[in-house]
Design an enzyme around this catalytic site. Structure first.
Site, mmCIF file in Angstrom:
data_model
loop_
_atom_site.group_PDB
_atom_site.id
_atom_site.type_symbol
_atom_site.label_atom_id
_atom_site.label_comp_id
_atom_site.label_asym_id
_atom_site.label_seq_id
_atom_site.Cartn_x
_atom_site.Cartn_y
_atom_site.Cartn_z
ATOM 1 N N TYR A 135 0.855 -1.190 0.000
ATOM 2 C CA TYR A 135 0.000 0.000 0.000
ATOM 3 C C TYR A 135 0.884 1.231 0.000
ATOM 4 C CZ TYR A 135 -3.743 3.205 1.623
ATOM 5 O OH TYR A 135 -4.641 4.250 1.764
ATOM 6 N N LYS A 164 -1.665 -1.454 -3.818
ATOM 7 C CA LYS A 164 -2.679 -0.405 -3.814
ATOM 8 C C LYS A 164 -1.928 0.901 -3.988
ATOM 9 C CE LYS A 164 -6.211 1.906 -1.025
ATOM 10 N NZ LYS A 164 -6.870 2.000 0.309
#
Length: 293
Positions: A135, A164
């Site tokens: 992320y 992400k």
């Protein structure tokens, strides 16, 4: 990896007016997004306010979502932090039998070098019993994970399956998509640029607005993946104003106001966050009504 194509939603932790965790509202929200057609759920991501939850409350949130989901959709658990040893310890001791992957944020506040970020995620990859989604959210961590670092990790660790990407930078996203291994997933972490990222070769999104309007947003994502561009952009522009509104005064205050307007939960957040002001709440409420809810 097919379960992580499409729309994942980063679930909020709803609170009652007395700031206690509202498990009944959480069940309603889980059913709302599942009924709306999303593909998977993210538990205790940043939107879930884990920084202000006790360990007992985190377990309550996990148990509530697992029971409400009842095996219907894949679950991803947020496991990250700026103490590598503590993250590794959690990965080695937690029961992941109900989870298909972990979402692990790049270390915040410490501002490590790219080599430090690489070693942090290497330790996580070696410790995790389930696949890992990186992320990158430099707006929160003050440290951008560069494409070269992500690709290095993707090539060296089979269980690092995606990222992400929430830098809000289409050029950086396109470099990732261009350089990535064949099956590596580049997942949008920015609702507003989800569709162009998908059309450039991205795998979908882990969304905030998708837990407010799951039907519209997840259909937009599916249409994008099918390259039905005109229909996808029609849905994008239908809800685009709401994306701006929910982040205008911080996340998750905005999405919690949508949930309140939908009758799913209160709009309560925990300090140092505060609920959106009356003016923005009024605009959000009006938008929800304009969509026919």
């Amino acid at each position: 990896m097919q379960p992580f194509f499409g729309t994942g939603v980063a679930l909020v932790t709803p609170f009652k007016k007395d700031f206690s965790v509202d498990t009944e509202a959480l069940v309603k929200i889980v059913n709302h997004v599942i009924d709306g057609g999303v593909e998977y759920l993210v538990v205790l991501g940043t939107t879930g306010e884990p920084a202000t939850l006790t360990e007992g409350e985190k377990e309550l949130v996990i148990d509530t979502i697992v029971q409400a989901n009842n095996g219907r959709l894949p679950l991803v658990l947020g496991v990250g932090g700026n103490d590598t040893a503590a993250v590794v310890a959690e990965l080695k001791t937690r029961d992941f039998s109900n989870f298909s992957a972990v979402l692990s944020v790049s270390p915040y506040y410490n501002k490590p070098t790219q080599e430090g970020i690489y070693r942090h995620f290497s330790a996580i990859a070696n410790a995790s019993p389930v696949p890992v989604i990186l992320y990158n959210v430099p707006g929160r961590t003050s440290s951008n994970v560069l494409p070269a670092t992500i690709i290095r990790l993707a090539n060296e660790f089979e269980n690092i399956i995606g990222v992400k990407e929430a830098a809000g930078d289409m050029v950086q996203a396109m470099k990732l998509i261009q350089m990535k291994p064949k099956d590596f997933l580049v997942i949008s972490g920015d609702d507003m640029i989800t569709l162009p990222m998908i059309l450039a070769g991205g795998a979908g999104v882990i969304s905030v607005i998708g837990e407010g309007f799951p039907k519209e947003f997840s259909e937009m994502v599916r249409l994008g993946l099918q390259r039905k561009t005109d229909d996808a952009y029609a849905l994008h522009y239908k809800i685009a104003d709401s994306i701006d509104m929910i982040f205008e005064q911080g996340n998750p205050g905005g999405i919690k106001q949508i949930h309140k307007a939908l009758g799913l939960s209160e709009n309560t957040v925990r300090l140092p966050l505060v609920e959106v002001n009356e003016e923005l709440a009024g605009r959000i409420n009006s938008f929800v009504k304009s969509l026919g809810y």
